[in-house]
Structures are given as C-alpha cells and as structure tokens.
Design an enzyme around this catalytic site. Sequence first.
Site, PDB file in Angstrom:
ATOM      1  N   ASP A  77       1.016  -1.101   0.060  1.00 28.92           N
ATOM      2  CA  ASP A  77      -0.001   0.011   0.004  1.00 28.92           C
ATOM      3  C   ASP A  77       0.711   1.172  -0.111  1.00 28.92           C
ATOM      4  OD1 ASP A  77       0.714  -0.847   2.742  1.00 28.92           O
ATOM      5  OD2 ASP A  77      -0.765   0.806   3.423  1.00 28.92           O
ATOM      6  N   GLU A 137       0.032  -1.213   5.716  1.00 31.89           N
ATOM      7  CA  GLU A 137       1.094  -0.757   6.554  1.00 31.89           C
ATOM      8  C   GLU A 137       1.273   0.566   6.700  1.00 31.89           C
ATOM      9  OE1 GLU A 137       5.246   0.780   7.629  1.00 31.89           O
ATOM     10  OE2 GLU A 137       3.789   1.291   5.843  1.00 31.89           O
TER      11      GLU A 137
END
Length: 386
Positions: A77, A137
């Site tokens: 991400d 994350e």
Amino acid sequence: MTDNLPTAARDILAKLIAFDTTSRNSNLQLIAWVENYLSQHGVSSTRVVNADASKANLYATVGPNVAGGIILSGHSDVVPVDGQDWDSDPWTVTERNGLLHGRGTCDMKGFIALALAAVPLFKQGAKPVHLAFSYDEEVGCLGAPAMIAEMAAKLPKPALAIIGEPTMMKVVTGHKGITVHEVEVLGHEAHSSLPHIGLSANMVAVELMHDLADLARTLWEQGDPDSPFVPPHATLTIGTMAGGTAANILARRAHFVFDLRCPPGVDPEAILAPFKTKVAALNGEMKQAFPEAGVSIHQLSNAPPMTPTGSREAEAFVRRLTGDNGAAGVVSYAAEAGQFQQAGFATVICGPGSIEQAHQPNEYLAVEQFARGANFMERLAEALAR
C-alpha cells in the site's frame, strides 16, 4: 552486476506503480499480478486475506523449502496523492535527472520490484528466499501480523528477515513503535445562541486535543538527549479531525485521530493513561447531562518497536551484502520490522531510497539507489547459492 536484473526490475516497477494501492483501496489487482508473475516462474504463493477478503497479504517461498532462508518483506500500500502538486502522473514511473518519480517508487514498491526481478536467481539457491508482501502498513501496520503468524507457524525457520523500507541501503536495527487512536465525541444539538441547553461535541473535542498538544510538548521536554532517535523523544500528533454541521448549531458529533510513536522501552499505555482517565470522566459527566452524549477512545492499531536485540548475526550478514561498514542506525518511523521481530525472527531494515522522499509530492527513487538495490539482490542470490 548484469543488466538483466535492473532492466527486469524497472519493468516490474512500472507495473506495480500503475496499481493505485492507496490504503483506502483494495490491493487485490496488484496481488493477482504478483501471483501470476510468480506462477510463470514456477513459484506458488499463499494469500492471507483481511476480514472481508477485499485486501490480501501474499507470501511465497522461492527455492528449496528448507530452514535458513531469508525473508524479504515489503508493503504493497501507498499513501494518498490527494491535494499534492505532482509534476507528472503519480501512477506512472517517470524518470527525470536520474530520479524515478511515482507514488511508491521509494516507499516501497522499488524494493518489491527488485525482489521479484531476482526470483530467477533465487530459484537456484541452496537456501530459500521467502517473499512477504503486506497490506495496510501505511495505516498502522494492520495487515502484516496475520501473515507473519502464518509464516512463523508453517515455514522452516528462516535465518532472518529483511524489511525493505528506504534506508539508502544502510543497515537499520531499531525503529519506534506506533499506536493510533480515534476519539469520538457525541454532543447534543441546539441553537448556538443557547449553549446552556445543548452540548457541543466540537468544544469537548477541542479541549481534549488541547490536552494532547500539552502532552506532546511534555514529551518533547522529557526527551533523552542521548537517544539515537531523531527526534529523541516520543512524538504525538493529531492526524485528522472533523466535526459539526453548521456555524450556528452546537455540534452533535466530532472525532479526531492521533498517533503516538515511542522509542523502545517507552510504554505508550503509561503515557496515555492520564488522558484516558480524563476521557472516562468526561464521558460520565456528559451522559449525566444528556444520556445520548459521551466520549470514547478506540485503539486502531498498535505496532511494536524494533530493537537491536537478537539481530547481530542478521546485521552482519546484510552488511556483507551491502558493504555498509558504518554504525547501525535507527529510524523514527514505524515499520513492520518490529512485528517480525516480535514473532521471533532476527530482523533488520535495509532498502533503497531515502525516507525523506516518502509521502512527498513527486516522490522519487534515485536510479543510483535502484542500482544498489539490484546489486544487493544479486549478492544475496550468490550468498544463498552456497
């Protein structure tokens, strides 16, 4: 270093950047692409999905399924580009003056691209490489724990984990932990000229945010001057806030989100205990006035710090590959490294690029850093071949 790996990695990086994996979105298209790529190289992979299967971690073993392998981990991400002034399409890798621009080139799809490009080399090893790619994350290290737990339970014991966050290919053995909390305030609407018959959620939220601002200043003042972290103290910041519907209405709802980042050995719960006590007291007072009103605090995430404990051999191994002879560093950002360490893996952080470029408009990864990362992957393949 051969030309094949950097060229292959550049092609893979372009594919990865083209997927808009901002944390609010699904990452499944990227995961499917990686699965297909690995399958083309005869490598099977395993998904570990979130509760509604809208996002997934992915891990795979490249090479023999034996103990002593190396984990290479990165998050899929990226942070939003909303409101940022980019000079080129953030979802297209654009090279300018030796810099590869694009959202995630530095943080941290560049590392993932290099690891994937090296798969043909890793397949020849006597020891395996375990690829581990996570989701979410950037919003509190939410995705990795389920994958890490499964890897710890199912894989032959790896020798170490390398988390490829940007460190300019220097070895990092410590990072701060992070806890993220949301505070929600419910008030009682009334005309703003009659505050005595209502309760403004905004006014309560502002009071609580003022307390947190005071706490942040106290943490600054109490910082250990000998700490290797920059800044040396725990930090507290309010990231988002919202509330109210109109200037002349006492707000019914307000909420804000804050994060607290603590060096190893500093207990976030102890720091927040007085604040949580005040929240509980305020909640009681508000409900006495209006039963539907109140204030609550919810922990959204809690990622542990990483310490040098148990990483000496891992550090020495990675240093041999990078040629880094300087002192091991620490970083103030939080990462999934602490989660790998908590699960029993010797862990270090080492990856191409500078964290100063992460999250910025026109984020970039220098071509020179990309080349150093490619050289690292080739040296790792050579080390595992023996």
